[in-house]
Enzyme design. Structure first.
Site, PDB file in Angstrom:
ATOM      1  CB  SER A 177      -0.969  -0.040   1.186  1.00  0.00           C
ATOM      2  OG  SER A 177      -1.983   0.929   1.063  1.00  0.00           O
ATOM      3  CG  ASP A 271      -7.242  -2.235  -3.537  1.00  0.00           C
ATOM      4  OD1 ASP A 271      -7.779  -1.386  -2.785  1.00  0.00           O
ATOM      5  OD2 ASP A 271      -6.019  -2.435  -3.560  1.00  0.00           O
ATOM      6  CG  HIS A 305      -5.730  -2.330   0.101  1.00  0.00           C
ATOM      7  ND1 HIS A 305      -5.002  -1.930  -0.992  1.00  0.00           N
ATOM      8  CD2 HIS A 305      -5.170  -1.708   1.169  1.00  0.00           C
ATOM      9  CE1 HIS A 305      -4.049  -1.104  -0.607  1.00  0.00           C
ATOM     10  NE2 HIS A 305      -4.124  -0.959   0.697  1.00  0.00           N
TER      11      HIS A 305
END
Length: 330
Positions: A177, A271, A305
């Site tokens: 991320s 995601d 995610h």
């Protein structure tokens, strides 16, 4: 991602919210910061009986304050040389820590056991207390500090594990991320500036990288990526199209200058932060940039995610972590 930074809870109803990224973080008019998710710190452990991995906390710089947790697997002999992964944790630039249970457990129990390599998990400064680009400066200083162990004659705060067991021909960077965003920006800087000891970054892995641009925005008032970027980097030129978050945007430096020889970009089909498409665009942009390296795209279509960090015990997470370990050791 979750926060491990202590929270100051507002005690007066008179305080007003002056900035926020709901539901994760708020800044109040008196300067206090409230982070909604709290993950406890856990201590390092020498010779973990479950994994055989040893970990300890180290200081990279007292000013600015940069530290790390370093991981060393069981050695065949005390002079064995191992690849080095410099890891940058996720958390939208305002949450997370290498010392939190999430990231420690992920590296100690799920990523590192898939191979045999050292990990230096960097504790960079967080926004809003330290707005961007502070985290990029800290991460570059940490990478330089690691590289300086290749020639330890002048190093300050030397770390014996790196000197004795680090293979400086096999230095990697990676993250998830926001940490993947940092890894990209470190690879770009490594292509423009020399690291100590003539150390070169061999490879970089970017898991669910926090890339974004104006073409991804539908409603700027509700878009979490837009709100988050403004929160952590309010002075960013070009806003959401700043090259640090939109490396494919107009005016961004050429991706052909990436300072590594191989890369893997990982995306998640579901995601929740809409980072799948920018990640794929980044892969395509690097592939078509003229960069003299090898790049691979890995997608798990049915995952969300950072599933490999948040649910590292699942079959898909184990598959991804094995892939990352293989990437480092090939």
């Amino acid at each position: 991602m979750a926060s491990t930074t202590p929270t100051t809870t507002p005690s007066s109803n008179k305080k007003e919210i002056v900035a926020e990224v709901p539901p994760y973080i708020r800044v109040f008019s008196d300067g206090t910061v409230e982070r909604s998710i709290q993950i406890p710190f856990v201590p390092p452990l020498l010779d973990d009986p479950k994994t055989g991995i040893s970990s300890k906390d180290i200081i990279i710089s007292p000013n600015p304050p940069i530290s790390a947790r370093i991981y060393l697997p069981k050695l065949t002999n005390e002079k064995e040389k191992l690849p080095i992964l410099v890891y940058f944790h996720g958390g939208s630039f305002f949450l997370g820590s290498p010392f939190s249970q999430w990231f420690h457990d992920y590296i100690n129990s799920y990523l590192a056991p898939q191979g045999k390599f050292m990990v230096v998990s960097v504790d960079y400064r967080l926004a809003p207390e330290n707005p961007l680009p502070a985290c990029y400066h800290d991460s570059w200083d940490a990478l330089k500090w690691v590289a300086s162990h290749a020639d330890n004659k002048t190093i300050i705060q030397a770390e014996p594990w790196l000197i004795e067991n680090g293979d400086f021909d096999k230095v990697f960077i990676g993250g998830d991320s926001a940490g993947a965003n940092i890894a990209h920006n470190m690879a770009m800087r490594a292509g423009a500036e020399a690291l100590p000891g003539n150390v070169r970054v061999v490879g970089a892995f970017l898991c669910h990288p926090f890339f974004y641009g104006s073409e991804d925005v539908i409603d700027p008032e509700l878009d979490s990526a837009v709100l988050g970027w403004k929160f952590v980097y309010p002075s960013a030129a070009s806003g959401i199209d700043n090259p640090m978050i939109n490396p494919m945007g107009e005016g961004a430096p050429s991706l052909a200058s990436l300072g590594c020889s191989k890369m893997i970009v990982c995306v998640a089909g579901k995601d929740q932060f809409k980072l799948r498409d920018p990640g794929v665009r980044y892969y395509e942009a690097v592939k078509n940039s003229g960069w003299d390296g090898r790049i691979e795209l890995f997608e798990e279509a049915e995952e969300d995610h950072c599933y490999h960090v948040l649910q590292p015990h699942t079959q898909c997470a184990v598959k991804l972590n094995k892939l990352l370990a293989s990437f480092i050791q090939q």
